[in-house]
Scaffold this motif. Structure first.
Motif, PDB file in Angstrom:
ATOM      1  N   ASN A 165       0.820  -1.222   0.000  1.00 13.82           N
ATOM      2  CA  ASN A 165       0.000   0.000   0.000  1.00 13.82           C
ATOM      3  C   ASN A 165       0.852   1.269   0.000  1.00 13.82           C
ATOM      4  O   ASN A 165       0.444   2.302   0.527  1.00 13.82           O
ATOM      5  CB  ASN A 165      -0.960  -0.004   1.188  1.00 13.82           C
ATOM      6  CG  ASN A 165      -0.241  -0.037   2.529  1.00 13.82           C
ATOM      7  OD1 ASN A 165       0.964  -0.296   2.596  1.00 13.82           O
ATOM      8  ND2 ASN A 165      -0.964   0.214   3.594  1.00 13.82           N
TER       9      ASN A 165
ATOM     10  N   ILE B 120       2.591   4.744  -0.870  1.00 13.62           N
ATOM     11  CA  ILE B 120       2.044   5.993  -1.408  1.00 13.62           C
ATOM     12  C   ILE B 120       3.189   6.792  -2.012  1.00 13.62           C
ATOM     13  O   ILE B 120       4.243   6.975  -1.383  1.00 13.62           O
ATOM     14  CB  ILE B 120       1.344   6.815  -0.312  1.00 13.62           C
ATOM     15  CG1 ILE B 120       0.146   6.036   0.226  1.00 13.62           C
ATOM     16  CG2 ILE B 120       0.921   8.185  -0.846  1.00 13.62           C
ATOM     17  CD1 ILE B 120      -0.504   6.665   1.435  1.00 13.62           C
TER      18      ILE B 120
ATOM     19  N   GLU C  30       3.871  10.477  -3.685  1.00 16.09           N
ATOM     20  CA  GLU C  30       3.243  11.786  -3.848  1.00 16.09           C
ATOM     21  C   GLU C  30       4.273  12.794  -4.314  1.00 16.09           C
ATOM     22  O   GLU C  30       5.403  12.821  -3.827  1.00 16.09           O
ATOM     23  CB  GLU C  30       2.614  12.234  -2.536  1.00 16.09           C
ATOM     24  CG  GLU C  30       1.649  13.369  -2.704  1.00 16.09           C
ATOM     25  CD  GLU C  30       0.642  13.468  -1.573  1.00 16.09           C
ATOM     26  OE1 GLU C  30      -0.274  14.296  -1.708  1.00 16.09           O
ATOM     27  OE2 GLU C  30       0.766  12.754  -0.567  1.00 16.09           O
TER      28      GLU C  30
ATOM     29  N   GLU D 247      -1.294   5.446  -5.262  1.00 18.36           N
ATOM     30  CA  GLU D 247      -1.412   4.519  -4.137  1.00 18.36           C
ATOM     31  C   GLU D 247      -1.330   3.081  -4.618  1.00 18.36           C
ATOM     32  O   GLU D 247      -1.966   2.713  -5.600  1.00 18.36           O
ATOM     33  CB  GLU D 247      -2.733   4.766  -3.401  1.00 18.36           C
ATOM     34  CG  GLU D 247      -2.812   6.162  -2.821  1.00 18.36           C
ATOM     35  CD  GLU D 247      -4.100   6.427  -2.059  1.00 18.36           C
ATOM     36  OE1 GLU D 247      -4.797   5.459  -1.703  1.00 18.36           O
ATOM     37  OE2 GLU D 247      -4.398   7.599  -1.831  1.00 18.36           O
TER      38      GLU D 247
ATOM     39  N   ARG E  24       6.268   5.093   1.821  1.00 16.86           N
ATOM     40  CA  ARG E  24       5.926   6.392   1.233  1.00 16.86           C
ATOM     41  C   ARG E  24       7.147   6.981   0.541  1.00 16.86           C
ATOM     42  O   ARG E  24       8.257   6.910   1.057  1.00 16.86           O
ATOM     43  CB  ARG E  24       5.434   7.336   2.314  1.00 16.86           C
ATOM     44  CG  ARG E  24       4.962   8.656   1.792  1.00 16.86           C
ATOM     45  CD  ARG E  24       4.345   9.516   2.900  1.00 16.86           C
ATOM     46  NE  ARG E  24       3.923  10.776   2.336  1.00 16.86           N
ATOM     47  CZ  ARG E  24       2.727  11.021   1.837  1.00 16.86           C
ATOM     48  NH1 ARG E  24       1.801  10.095   1.887  1.00 16.86           N
ATOM     49  NH2 ARG E  24       2.426  12.193   1.323  1.00 16.86           N
TER      50      ARG E  24
END
Length: 124
Positions: free
Chosen positions: A26, A28, A30, A39, A103
């Motif tokens: 999962n 992410i 950005e 995502e 992330r």
């Protein structure tokens, strides 16, 4: 540091295989230049493969340099350039958990790449 180094290799070689197995399902991704986050591992892999193909097709080289956000070297990052090594444009930050990348943030405004300490190390 292993995660930053492998992600830098990914950009320096335009090859997702360096980091593919280090991404959490999962994850992410950005960017301050993209309106919506990406995502999920598969979505991110697809996005980067497409991005890298365009970069290769336009022969606009990418340079990912290891950097640090403080003098104690406790916050490694990547300083990203395109075209040539001095054409700095972004700072890449990552977060990890359970030995995987959770992330990836591409920062073009804040924090600015100029706030990082350069090492002149470009992992291949």
């Amino acid at each position: 540091m292993k995660f930053i180094t492998e992600l830098a290799k990914t950009y320096n070689n335009l090859d997702i295989r360096y980091v593919e197995n280090l991404l959490k399902a999962n994850v992410i991704y950005e960017s301050q230049n993209v309106l919506t986050p990406i995502e999920g591992k598969e979505n991110l892999i697809d996005y980067l493969q497409n991005k890298f193909k365009i970069i290769k097709d336009t022969d606009n080289l990418v340079f990912a340099e290891i950097g640090y956000l403080d003098t104690g070297k406790s916050k490694p990052c990547i300083i990203l350039s395109q075209g040539n090594k001095e054409n700095k444009g972004a700072l890449i930050l990552i977060k990890t958990k359970d030995n995987l990348i959770t992330r990836i943030d591409i920062c073009t405004v804040a924090p600015h790449w100029s706030s990082a300490i350069r090492t002149n190390e470009y992992p291949t």
